[in-house]
Write a protein that holds these residues in place. Structure first.
Motif, short mmCIF file in Angstrom:
data_model
loop_
_atom_site.label_atom_id
_atom_site.label_comp_id
_atom_site.label_asym_id
_atom_site.label_seq_id
_atom_site.Cartn_x
_atom_site.Cartn_y
_atom_site.Cartn_z
N ARG A 68 38.96 46.41 44.90
CA ARG A 68 39.03 47.19 43.67
C ARG A 68 40.20 48.16 43.76
O ARG A 68 40.38 48.81 44.77
N GLY A 69 41.00 48.18 42.73
CA GLY A 69 42.12 49.13 42.71
C GLY A 69 43.39 48.61 43.35
O GLY A 69 44.47 49.14 43.14
N LYS A 107 46.47 40.11 44.08
CA LYS A 107 45.49 39.12 43.62
C LYS A 107 44.93 38.36 44.80
O LYS A 107 45.64 38.10 45.78
N ILE A 108 43.66 37.92 44.68
CA ILE A 108 43.02 37.31 45.85
C ILE A 108 43.65 35.95 46.21
O ILE A 108 43.67 35.54 47.36
N TRP A 109 44.19 35.26 45.20
CA TRP A 109 44.78 33.95 45.53
C TRP A 109 45.94 34.07 46.49
O TRP A 109 46.12 33.24 47.37
N SER A 110 46.68 35.16 46.34
CA SER A 110 47.83 35.30 47.25
C SER A 110 47.36 35.67 48.65
O SER A 110 47.97 35.26 49.64
N VAL A 111 46.25 36.42 48.73
CA VAL A 111 45.71 36.77 50.04
C VAL A 111 45.19 35.51 50.74
O VAL A 111 45.47 35.26 51.92
N ALA A 134 29.00 39.49 50.35
CA ALA A 134 28.36 38.45 49.54
C ALA A 134 27.41 39.01 48.49
O ALA A 134 27.28 38.46 47.41
N THR A 135 26.76 40.13 48.79
CA THR A 135 25.82 40.64 47.81
C THR A 135 26.52 41.28 46.63
O THR A 135 26.15 41.07 45.48
N SER A 136 27.59 42.03 46.91
CA SER A 136 28.26 42.70 45.81
C SER A 136 29.24 41.80 45.08
O SER A 136 29.47 41.95 43.89
N ASP A 137 29.82 40.85 45.78
CA ASP A 137 30.88 40.03 45.20
C ASP A 137 30.72 38.58 45.68
O ASP A 137 31.50 38.08 46.48
N PRO A 138 29.68 37.90 45.21
CA PRO A 138 29.32 36.59 45.79
C PRO A 138 30.41 35.52 45.64
O PRO A 138 30.50 34.64 46.48
#
Ligand SMILES: Nc1ncnc2c1ncn2[C@@H]1O[C@H](COP(=O)(O)OP(=O)(O)OP(=O)(O)O)[C@@H](O)[C@H]1O
Ligand SMILES: [Mg+2]
Lengths: 266, 300
Positions: B77-78, B82-86, B258-262
């Motif tokens: 967050r913040g 982007k997650i795809w690049s990670v 997993a619980t907060s962002d499955p």
């Protein structure tokens, strides 16, 4: 000097075990330089075994073998002979030309010379258009011709051939027979030739060695005396027919003593 | 000429068909996933008293769509990354490790197979140990390799941390190559071996000109196994040695959320799957190159 001197040679496979096979017993044969000798006899009489002994691919159980005036092993190490097997045995990952170059590569020839010789050989077996094909793209008969070209590539002074023309059609077969004779005549090559065909044996040979099975031995040696150079006319020659009859008689003796088949009478 | 072109055409058609089938199977899996989510029990279920049915709630099984869109949202967050690049960077990191592991492993496997093909005694002495080696759990081995590597200082060169992961990849990769290549090296027909004998060829010449080319059809499938094995080895090693930067580490980190962002952990899991695919695609290309002049099966 004789090219091959075979004295009291015997060969037993699986010696001493319960499934011992006496493939050859007490073979005596002397082959002169430049001579063309055929081995004929029913299937299993030890023709291939005798050839493999001369080539030193297997060791005799007893007896003495001299090739080109040295031990069979030394002759093999010196690459004194060329060999064409019953199966063509081409390498599927090499082109036709590269297959023919294989023995030259092992002799350390340089690339250009190798290729030149391969093309020369292909011309001889009438396959010039197929130099860069792979063996699996050729028919069985064409593959066999490549194998023969490979055996001839080193211009060996001794040629060992195991039913090399068996897979060829009649026309090609006769052509190859004539080619083989003219090559040998020109270079003085000694040939030991295994065949199932009486006319082929007679047409090609100075002498035909008739063998019988169980255990393999030499029953008769037929001298073929055809005057002059052999060519297509030879096949209508009276001496040619006389030779055929003589070999057939000798083989009949073998067949009478044992119920064996496998001789082509053509 | 015409047969050649029709053959090429059917070859191309076959490739297209295969690609379509692959996409179709992906869609099918996604469809089954979504269907289960609508009909499956929210809190999991029992069959004959065994807890077999997975929970279908959004925590355990996020929507396919959520997983896909997650790629385009920031990793944290913040953050503006982007997650795809990670995930892509992590996959690339692990890919290079797997490649090193694959290279070491297949070289070692080939070397061992040649040794075993050369000396019957070596085969009897080595092969059982190779089999046993594969039963050692990787997780137990990982810390050992790290500590051994840490002690290595050769002429100013120190063992980099990532090397341990690559070595563990190699540890899984060498085995199929050693076994497959040994089978291939001993597969040359005796008639061909006799031919080489009749040329008085040395053992090395026979290896180079006959045994090795004859072994290629056996070696290639074993390389495919080795490729995926090296990926598994590297990913497991990253997890158990805590190596940062690779896809294995991402899977562990994201699983904690997993619980907060499955949906997050699935982005990394798919990344690992794509990594495996890339690796075996790489070998398939090599395969096509090496087998280009071999007889094709009539059915192909
Ligand atoms: N490696 C081997 N081990 C055991 N027995 C063998 C081996 N090679 C050949 N034999 C046996 O030796 C005998 C002679 O075989 P060989 O191959 O020399 O016959 P051939 O005359 O060439 O037959 P064909 O005309 O069918 O080619 C046969 O009985 C065969 O079974
Ligand atoms: Mg034979």
């Amino acid at each position: 000097m004789s090219a091959v001197e075979i004295t009291n040679i015997s060969k037993a496979f699986n010696l001493g075990s319960s499934n011992q096979v006496d493939a050859l017993t007490d073979i005596n044969l002397s082959i002169a330089s430049g001579e063309f000798v055929s081995l004929i006899g029913p299937s299993g009489c030890g023709k291939s075994t005798l050839l493999r002994l001369i080539a030193n691919l297997i060791e005799p159980t007893s007896g003495n073998l001299v090739v080109k005036g040295k031990s069979a092993k030394q002759a093999r190490l010196d690459q004194d002979y060329g060999m064409a097997f019953q199966q063509s045995g081409l390498f599927e990952w090499r082109t036709v030309a590269k297959n023919i170059e294989l023995p030259l590569e092992l002799k350390g020839w340089d690339k250009a010379k190798r290729h030149e010789r391969a093309l020369e050989m292909l011309e001889l077996v009438k396959l010039s258009d197929f130099a860069h094909h792979y063996p699996w793209q050729l028919s069985g008969g064409m593959q066999q011709r490549v194998a023969i070209a490979r055996a001839l590539a080193v211009h060996p002074s001794l040629l060992l051939m195991d039913e090399p023309f068996g897979a060829l059609d009649e026309m090609t077969r006769e052509h190859m027979q004539s080619e083989l004779l003219s090559i040998c005549r020109a270079s003085g090559t000694t040939v030991v030739f295994v065949t199932h065909s009486i006319p082929e044996a007679v047409y090609l040979s100075n002498r035909v060695v008739v063998m019988s099975p169980r255990p393999g031995r030499v029953t008769e040696i037929v001298d073929v005396s055809i005057e002059g150079e052999r060519n297509d006319a030879t096949r209508d020659n009276a001496a040619f027919f006389k030779g055929i009859t003589a070999v057939r008689e000798a083989l009949r003796g073998v067949e009478m003593s044992d119920h064996v088949r496998g001789i082509e009478d053509r | 000429m015409t047969t050649a072109t029709t053959m090429k055409k059917s070859e191309a058609a076959r490739r297209v068909r295969r690609a379509l089938l692959f996409v179709l199977s992906l869609l099918l899996v996604a469809g089954v996933w979504e269907i289960y989510k609508t009909v499956g029990p929210e809190a999991g279920g029992k069959i004959f008293g065994w807890k077999l049915l997975p929970r279908s709630n959004n925590h355990a099984m996020p929507h396919v769509w959520d997983m896909l869109t997650r790629y385009n949202r920031p990793e944290l967050r913040g953050s503006d990354r982007k997650i795809w690049s990670v995930v892509l960077a992590g996959a690339w990191f692990s890919f290079r490790l797997a490649l090193v592991g694959f290279a070491i492993g297949s070289t070692l496997g080939l070397g061992l197979s040649i040794l075993m093909a050369r000396f019957k005694i070596a085969e009897r002495g080595i092969l059982p140990y190779l089999v046993v080696s594969q039963t050692v759990p990787l997780i137990a081995l990982a810390p050992l390799v790290v500590s051994w590597g840490g002690k290595l200082h050769i002429a100013g060169w120190t063992w980099p941390r990532w090397m341990s992961a690559a070595v563990l990849g190699a540890f899984l990769a060498f085995f199929p190559v050693a076994v497959g290549a040994l089978k291939g090296l001993t597969s040359a027909p005796s008639a061909s071996l006799e031919l080489m004998d009749s040329y008085a060829a040395s053992w090395w010449q026979t290896l180079r000109k006959l045994r090795f080319p004859a072994a290629i059809p056996f070696i290639v499938p074993s390389l495919k196994l080795a490729a995926s094995a090296s990926v598994i080895g590297v990913v497991v090693a990253e997890i158990s040695t805590g190596l940062k930067g690779g896809i294995g580490r991402l899977i562990i980190e994201y699983a904690r959320e997993a619980t907060s962002d499955p949906a997050k952990v699935f982005t990394a899991v798919f990344g690992a799957a794509v990594l495996g695919l890339a690796m075996s695609g790489f070998v398939t290309l090599a395969d096509m190159y090496m087998m280009r002049n071999r007889p094709k099966e009539a059915s192909a």
